[in-house]
Structures are given as structure tokens and as C-alpha cells.
Design a protein around this motif. Structure first.
Motif, PDB file in Angstrom:
ATOM      1  N   MET A 343       0.871  -1.193   0.000  1.00 35.53           N
ATOM      2  CA  MET A 343       0.000   0.000   0.000  1.00 35.53           C
ATOM      3  C   MET A 343       0.901   1.234   0.000  1.00 35.53           C
ATOM      4  O   MET A 343       1.572   1.522   0.987  1.00 35.53           O
ATOM      5  N   ASN A 344       0.907   1.970  -1.084  1.00 31.44           N
ATOM      6  CA  ASN A 344       1.863   3.083  -1.193  1.00 31.44           C
ATOM      7  C   ASN A 344       1.626   4.172  -0.148  1.00 31.44           C
ATOM      8  O   ASN A 344       2.577   4.731   0.411  1.00 31.44           O
ATOM      9  N   CYS A 345       0.353   4.468   0.139  1.00 27.80           N
ATOM     10  CA  CYS A 345       0.075   5.539   1.126  1.00 27.80           C
ATOM     11  C   CYS A 345       0.651   5.150   2.489  1.00 27.80           C
ATOM     12  O   CYS A 345       1.228   5.991   3.199  1.00 27.80           O
ATOM     13  N   ILE A 426      -8.095   9.337   0.056  1.00 31.00           N
ATOM     14  CA  ILE A 426      -6.625   9.397  -0.062  1.00 31.00           C
ATOM     15  C   ILE A 426      -6.252   9.780  -1.501  1.00 31.00           C
ATOM     16  O   ILE A 426      -5.360  10.595  -1.746  1.00 31.00           O
ATOM     17  N   CYS A 433      -1.871   7.253  -4.927  1.00 25.94           N
ATOM     18  CA  CYS A 433      -2.503   6.096  -5.583  1.00 25.94           C
ATOM     19  C   CYS A 433      -1.907   5.801  -6.958  1.00 25.94           C
ATOM     20  O   CYS A 433      -1.856   4.636  -7.373  1.00 25.94           O
ATOM     21  N   CYS A 436       0.796   3.126  -6.769  1.00 28.92           N
ATOM     22  CA  CYS A 436       0.510   2.029  -5.823  1.00 28.92           C
ATOM     23  C   CYS A 436       0.284   0.722  -6.567  1.00 28.92           C
ATOM     24  O   CYS A 436      -0.244   0.719  -7.688  1.00 28.92           O
ATOM     25  N   CYS A 449      -8.085  -1.747  -3.898  1.00 27.87           N
ATOM     26  CA  CYS A 449      -7.457  -0.999  -2.799  1.00 27.87           C
ATOM     27  C   CYS A 449      -7.994  -1.537  -1.465  1.00 27.87           C
ATOM     28  O   CYS A 449      -9.210  -1.581  -1.256  1.00 27.87           O
TER      29      CYS A 449
END
Ligand code: FAD
Ligand code: DLZ
Ligand code: SF4
Length: 507
Positions: A343-345, A426, A433, A436, A449
Motif C-alpha cells: 500500500m503506497n500511502c 486518499i 494512488c 501504488c 485498494c
């Protein structure tokens, strides 16, 4: 003679305990101790910041004529705790008692009160509102909404007031704030300081003793005294404040600080005074340097939120940190302590936390906090993590933000509804995103997601508690309009995803 205790987050020359005592006869006690450094595994940058700031503050007190009994972490005679050091120093100086300013944590308040020496605790009046004022405001109210408390603090301080009316006619300008992430950031970020001799010595100590703690010690750039913290503040007011409101909630892959002030650590340790900071921000507005939406938004964070959460912490009492009204019991996943995630965030917010001992409010609330709440993680573990990893974290301010605002574990004392969101929010507020491994537009399927899946999972599993909440009715109506198959797929996929998380699979 008496001992005057000065704790690591009490580095203010006008501290009530110092004002009460006499530099000609009383002795200041300051102590770097293993107990304080280890009640949670603090980020090495946080420990280094505090020890360097403590050593420099002790030097300043000596220059001002105080006698200071200072214990260093590696002193052989140290007992390893604040109370142990006070008892040892009391015997050494034949002291009649100890004077101290109320600590910011019940654990220490109780320990100091239980010491076998005469003690005198004074209020911590480095805040705008006293405990009594907060209590008087809160008493008899059904809901303790920050906005109303904040208006009282505006009236009390006179900040941004035009007679009895708020400047510009409105109390709150958030309507003009919170824009999505900008394409370009025209502020260079917080002022960075090269470690001086005292700080360099502390860095070596922390490197030797706390190498296993989560977090990067170097490069170390924090201010470590009031003079530096004031330079940093002036730099931010010039470059960051004008757009603070606009981009307060934005997040960017390549900008860890955006327009944020990065002053929480300095305020909370006592290097900056909250009123001084607000007066300077107000001056920037009066000078036409920063717009009202930015300055009002910023002042609200300090005389509103900061004071309000402190009021809640002391009003609710020592058991507040154990509350868990949603019954969440999942273990805090390894990714919070440096493990991988797709999850990039989360990866970006956690990497930044490791590097800087800092993440801004929306990263804390709507990324790492939102994920913990949706995934049903034990709030006590979430609370310990936040207390450990941020340079500005002390229980009085961290616990209401985590247990109350972020995890809703206090049953809505602070938040009128849980701060939850799917990936959409987000996506709107950041550029996370786009890079991601998951797809924010996918609601189900292998690439969906996880925030999308877990959002509905949360609402579904807590239906009894939240379906009747007027602010959440819309969410339940959307969920109920989906057909049965789709709802079942979402819940089953969320459960599978959580099972993979629990098994330590790469998620
Ligand atoms: P800015 O965004 O520039 O804001 C300026 C100042 O306003 C902050 O320095 C802080 O003093 C004050 N402020 C803003 N929001 C809050 C708030 N909600 N509560 C109290 N003060 C606030 N703040 C801490 O000081 N210590 C913590 O341990 C802490 N833990 C948090 C945990 C969670 C889950 C959340 C959602 C928020 C937490 N906050 C905490 C509040 C806020 O996120 C930080 O104060 C802020 O990110 C600090 O960065 P800054 O100095 O750049 O703040
Ligand atoms: C956070 C902290 C750390 C890491 N170390 C010390 C210390 O060695 N000596 C000290 O006086 N204070 C330290 N602190 C700050 C205290 O933990 C803080 O005063 C209490 O948690 C109350 O807010
Ligand atoms: Fe986070 Fe989902 Fe966006 Fe990935 S797609 S960055 S997990 S919100």
C-alpha cells in the motif's frame, strides 16, 4: 532547601516550579533516565532531541545562576528513574521536599505523588486553559465539541477578535481550506540545524544505547534550544504559513512536510510558547503577509485542538488509554515497525515516520490511523506506537488524538463519528494512488485498494453501533443499495485480505 524537578518536556524558563523556587537556595534536578527512555521504544530522534535540549537548558539555568544536579543517561550512580533520582538527590542535599510542575502523564503524576518525600505539585500554566476552566466549560454539556471551546479561547486570548466579534465575521474558515495536493510546493520545508557539540555528543550516546529502536537517528536536524526554535518559527511564518490552510490536508510522495509548521515537538517540550506562536501568526495576518483562512486555521490548531485534547486527557483520567469500545483486538502489523507493505500511502507515511519521527495530521489520521481502525487493531497497541514514534508525542496530547479522534475507542467523546474513509479520500488528497500496486478505482478483485474493502467491512461489522448515527446514514444507505452478492464478495475479500495480513503475507 528544596529540589526543583524539571522534566524533559518542561524546558521553559518561566515554568511554574522554577518561578516558585529560589536560585540562591534551591537545587534544580534534571535526569536522563532509562525508565523515561524506555516506557515505550521512543524513536531515536525523539530521545536525542530531548536529551540535547535538556543538556542545553541545564547549561542555560546554570548561566542564570541556578545550581543544577543533572544526571546523564550513562552516569554510574543513576538509579534509572525520575523518582529514584529525586530520592537520591534529596538525601545528597538534605532537601526538605520537592517542588514540581504537573507532568503530562498520569503514570508520572502518580509515581511522583507516591514518593516518600514531601512534594508540592504546581499547575502547568504554559497552557491557555487551566484544568478548572476546561472542567467548567465541559460540565453539563451533552457533547464536548472543540469548536465551541475554541471560540471561548479566542475570546479569552483576544486573538483574531474584532471587539466581541471574530475577525472577518466568521469563527472558522475551513470552508476555504483543505484543497487537494498542489502540483508544486513553493516552500523549502523546516529550517534544519547542524548538530552543535552538545547535540553531537548526545547523538553518539543515543546511537550506542538505542540502536535497536525503530527510526533513523541521522541525519539529525531538529532545533534543540529556544533560540533555534524561534528561528525555525520565523522561517515557517515567512514561507509556510500563507499556504498552510490551503494545503493542510494534502499529501505528496515527494514532500514530507508541505506547508506544515513542524512545531509540535518544540511546543510540547517547552522550547516555544503557544501564545507567542499565535501572536506571531496573527501579526503576519495584520501585516498582510498571510490570509485569514491560513492564520485562523493555524491558531485554531493551537488554542483550539491542542488545549481541547489536553482538557479531555485530564478530565477522563488514567483509564482513558485502555478504552476499547469497538472491541478491536488485532495485533499491530509488522509494517508499522518497518515491515514491507504494497500500500503506497502506508509505505510512504511509515517510511517518513521512520526517517523524520514526523508525519502530518492527515497522514496520522487518514492513512495510518484510518487503516488501524478499519482493520480492527487493538487501540492500546496503536496508542503505544504513536507515543513511541513521533518526536512530539507525550501522552496528554497523543492519547486523545489516538484513542479518541483516530480509533473511536472512547465511544465518541472527541469524534461525533469515526474518521474512516475508503481509498477515494486518499486519492483525492494525495498523489499516492498513482504509484501504488493496488488500484484505487477497484472495489473488489485481486488489485482492489484494501481501504475500499476494509471500509465496508468496518461499517458492516459495526452496524449496530453506527447505523443510527445521523452522520453515517448515507454510508449505510449506499451499502444497503448494493446487491447481496456484491456485499458478500466485499466482506469475503476483506476477510481474506485480513487473514493474509495476520499471516504476515506481503500485503
Ligand atoms: P501543524 O499541522 O503545522 O499544526 C500546528 C500545531 O497545531 C501543531 O504543532 C500542534 O501543536 C497543534 N495541533 C494541530 N492539531 C492538533 C491536534 N489534533 N491535537 C493537538 N494539537 C494539535 N500532536 C502532538 O503534538 N503530539 C502527538 O503525539 C500527536 N499525535 C497524534 C496522533 C494522531 C492519530 C493524530 C490524528 C494526531 C496527532 N497529533 C499529535 C496532532 C497533529 O497531528 C500534530 O500536532 C501535528 O501533526 C504536528 O505537526 P506540525 O507541528 O507540523 O503541525
Ligand atoms: C520522553 C522522555 C524521554 C525519552 N526521556 C526523558 C528523560 O530521560 N528525562 C525526563 O525528565 N523526561 C524524559 N522524557 C519526557 C517524560 O517522559 C515526560 O515528562 C512525561 O512523559 C510526562 O509528559
Ligand atoms: Fe493507498 Fe489504496 Fe491509494 Fe494504494 S490505492 S495508495 S492502498 S489508497
Amino acid at each position: 532547601m528544596r529540589l526543583v524537578l524539571v522534566l524533559g518536556d518542561q524546558l521553559s524558563p518561566d515554568l511554574s516550579a522554577l518561578r516558585k523556587c529560589d536560585k540562591d537556595s534551591d537545587v534544580v534536578v534534571m535526569a536522563e533516565v532509562a525508565d523515561e527512555a524506555a516506557y515505550v521504544p521512543h524513536h531515536p530522534k525523539k530521545i536525542a532531541f530531548l536529551f540535547a535540549a535538556m543538556r542545553k537548558f541545564a547549561a542555560k539555568l546554570r548561566d542564570d545562576g541556578w545550581q543544577v544536579a543533572y544526571t546523564r543517561l550513562d552516569d554510574d550512580e543513576s538509579t534509572g528513574s525520575i523518582t529514584g533520582e529525586l530520592i537520591r538527590r534529596a538525601a545528597e542535599h538534605d532537601a526538605s521536599g520537592v517542588v514540581y510542575t504537573e507532568p503530562g502523564e498520569w503514570r508520572l503524576i502518580n509515581a511522583l505523588g507516591d514518593m516518600p518525600i514531601k512534594t508540592h505539585q504546581l499547575p502547568d500554566d504554559r497552557f491557555i486553559a487551566s484544568h478548572q476552566e476546561f472542567h467548567d466549560w465541559a460540565e453539563g454539556r451533552k457533547q464536548l465539541r472543540m469548536e465551541y471551546f475554541y471560540r471561548d479561547m479566542r475570546r479569552k486570548t483576544g486573538l483574531l477578535m474584532d471587539g466581541d466579534e471574530p475577525e472577518g465575521g466568521k469563527w472558522n474558515y475551513d470552508h476555504d481550506n483543505r484543497k487537494p495536493a498542489p502540483d508544486q510546493v513553493d516552500y523549502s520545508g523546516p529550517m534544519q540545524f547542524k548538530p552543535d557539540t552538545i547535540t553531537a555528543e548526545v547523538l553518539d550516546l543515543v546511537e550506542n544505547r538505542f540502536d535497536d529502536n525503530f527510526g533513523a537517528l541521522r541525519p539529525f536536524w531538529f532545533a534543540t534550544d529556544t533560540g533555534q526554535a524561534r528561528q525555525h518559527l520565523a522561517h515557517w511564518i515567512k514561507g509556510g504559513l500563507p499556504k498552510f490552510g490551503d494545503f493542510q490536508d494534502a499529501m505528496l510522495n515527494d514532500h514530507q512536510f508541505l506547508y506544515h509548521a513542524i512545531i509540535g515537538l518544540y511546543l510540547n517540550a517547552g522550547l516555544l510558547d503557544p501564545l507567542e506562536v499565535c501572536v506571531q501568526a496573527e501579526q503576519a495576518y495584520n501585516d498582510g503577509h498571510a490570509p485569514l483562512n491560513a492564520v485562523e486555521g493555524f491558531i485554531r490548531q493551537i488554542i483550539g485542538w491542542r488545549e481541547y485534547v489536553r482538557g479531555i486527557y485530564f478530565r477522563e483520567g488514567p483509564d482513558y488509554v485502555t478504552r476499547n469500545v469497538l472491541g478491536h483486538d488485532r495485533k499491530l502489523p509488522a509494517m508499522y515497525w518497518g515491515g514491507d507493505t504494497k500500500m503506497n500511502c502506508m509505505a510512504k507515511s511509515l517510511a517518513q515516520t521512520r526517517e523524520q519521527a514526523y508525519a502530518h495530521h492527515i497522514q496520522r489520521l487518514m492513512v495510518t490511523g484510518n487503516f488501524a481502525l478499519l482493520a480492527g487493531i487493538d487501540p492500546a497497541q496503536v496508542h503505544e506506537w504513536y507515543l513511541a514514534v513521533y518526536a512530539d508525542a507525550y501522552e496528554w496530547v497523543e492519547a486523545p488524538n489516538v484513542i479518541g479522534m483516530s480509533q473511536f475507542a472512547d465511544d465518541g467523546i472527541i469524534a461525533s463519528k469515526p474518521y474512516i474513509s475508503s481509498g477515494n479520500y486518499i486519492h483525492k488528497m494525495s498523489d499516492y494512488c498513482g504509484s501504488c500496486a493496488y488500484k484505487v478505482k477497484d472495489k473488489t478483485g485481486d488489485d482492489a485498494c484494501p481501504f475500499n474493502l476494509l471500509y465496508w467491512h468496518f461499517l458492516d461489522r459495526h452496524r449496530d453501533r453506527f447505523a443510527g448515527n445521523p452522520r453515517m446514514g448515507n454510508m449505510y444507505r449506499v451499502w444497503d443499495r448494493m446487491d447481496d452478492d456484491r456485499r458478500e464478495t466485499v466482506v469475503a475479500e476483506a476477510n481474506n485480505w485480513l487473514a493474509r495480513l495476520d499471516a504476515g503475507a506481503p500485503v
